[in-house]
Scaffold this active site. Structure first.
Site, mmCIF file in Angstrom:
data_model
loop_
_atom_site.group_PDB
_atom_site.id
_atom_site.type_symbol
_atom_site.label_atom_id
_atom_site.label_comp_id
_atom_site.label_asym_id
_atom_site.label_seq_id
_atom_site.Cartn_x
_atom_site.Cartn_y
_atom_site.Cartn_z
ATOM 1 N N SER A 133 61.705 23.722 25.546
ATOM 2 C CA SER A 133 61.507 24.878 26.429
ATOM 3 C C SER A 133 61.263 24.305 27.819
ATOM 4 C CB SER A 133 60.581 25.706 25.905
ATOM 5 O OG SER A 133 60.276 27.090 26.694
ATOM 6 N N TYR A 147 67.628 31.452 33.731
ATOM 7 C CA TYR A 147 66.971 30.619 33.165
ATOM 8 C C TYR A 147 65.713 30.698 32.155
ATOM 9 C CZ TYR A 147 65.166 25.714 32.390
ATOM 10 O OH TYR A 147 64.641 24.581 31.824
ATOM 11 N N LYS A 151 64.902 30.381 27.980
ATOM 12 C CA LYS A 151 63.958 29.834 27.628
ATOM 13 C C LYS A 151 62.874 30.711 26.665
ATOM 14 C CE LYS A 151 65.238 25.877 28.608
ATOM 15 N NZ LYS A 151 65.721 24.622 27.571
#
Length: 278
Positions: A133, A147, A151
């Protein structure tokens, strides 16, 4: 001696981890979109390292990599889902052709790689899955929304996967590194082509951070890898593993803000059951 399968070994933390795994004598199936990028690693460790081309978005690639681990080394003990890239841009700036590939690699590629490896991992007591992650998976920030979303998906998926696999003797580790001195801000970071002036005060700061910090990050990748190796080897590995002072600070700020919101709204937000029961 463990057998590892690591995705995204051509550069960055993936390459650093592959080098460390091979150097300590473990067996390794190293993968990258081009296996040519891994030839030097195979040449240095001909008995314990194999390489294979793997694009996590391409059906069948992971199955071949898992088959190689089992045929060459008799099984698989550790899967590291490292392949991925970043993206800078305000939500309004991003276009589907820009952000959908991000999800294909960072989320769906990780899912399909994990699914392909699970039968082999379940046959090995004490197996581990390490999902990369990021500090961006701990807390969202302007300019990194897409993004962040990928994650955060990795975090939720990994927590559920841990609950499914723990009774079967397989542990999941979510590695959450902060900024480390790799090529992530360079070759591994995309950006929205469109720049909307209204977001100059937020997203533009992220673009500037990328331009001024690429290759200057404070984190030592070798030390990050050492932490991951220690977690994999631990009898009781952590589910969440923030790595580096910035990642820890992000987690602490997030927890403090979460607790503050809960405390401020607790009495109002919990008074939501029916007034009578039955």
């Amino acid at each position: 001696m463990k057998t590892w399968l690591i995705t995204g070994c051509s550069s960055g933390l993936g390459r650093q981890l592959a080098e460390a795994v091979a150097a300590r004598g473990d067996r390794l199936v190293a993968t990258a979109r081009s296996a040519d990028d891994l030839q030097s690693l195979c040449d240095r460790y001909p008995d314990t390292v194999r390489s294979v081309s793997l694009d996590v978005t391409r059906a069948g690639d992971t199955a071949r990599a898992v088959d190689l681990a089992e045929s060459a080394f008799g099984g698989l003990d550790v899967l590291v889902n490292n392949a991925g890239f970043g993206f800078i841009g305000a939500i309004e700036e991003g276009e589907p052709a820009e952000y959908r590939p991000l999800f294909e690699v960072n989320v769906f590629g990780l899912i399909e790689t994990t699914r392909a490896a699970l039968p082999a991992l379940r046959r090995r007591p004490g197996a581990r899955i390490v999902n990369l992650s990021s500090g961006a998976g701990i807390a969202g920030s302007a300019g990194f929304g897409f993004y962040n979303a990928t994650k955060f998906a990795v975090e939720g998926l990994s927590e559920a996967l841990a609950g499914e696999l723990r009774p079967l003797g397989v542990d999941v580790i979510i590695a959450e590194p902060g900024p480390f001195r790799t090529a992530f801000l360079g070759r591994s970071m995309a950006a929205a082509a469109r720049e909307i002036p209204a977001y100059a005060g937020t997203t533009q700061a992220r673009r500037h951070y990328r331009q001024t910090n690429d290759g200057r990050q404070a984190g030592d990748p070798a030390k990050a890898v050492a932490v991951m190796l220690q977690a994999v080897d631990a009898e009781n590995p952590p589910l969440h593993l923030p790595i580096g002072p910035r990642a820890h600070a992000m987690a602490e700020r997030k927890l403090d803000a979460f607790r503050a919101d809960m405390a401020a709204w607790r009495d109002i937000s919990i008074a939501t059951d029916f007034d009578t029961h039955g």
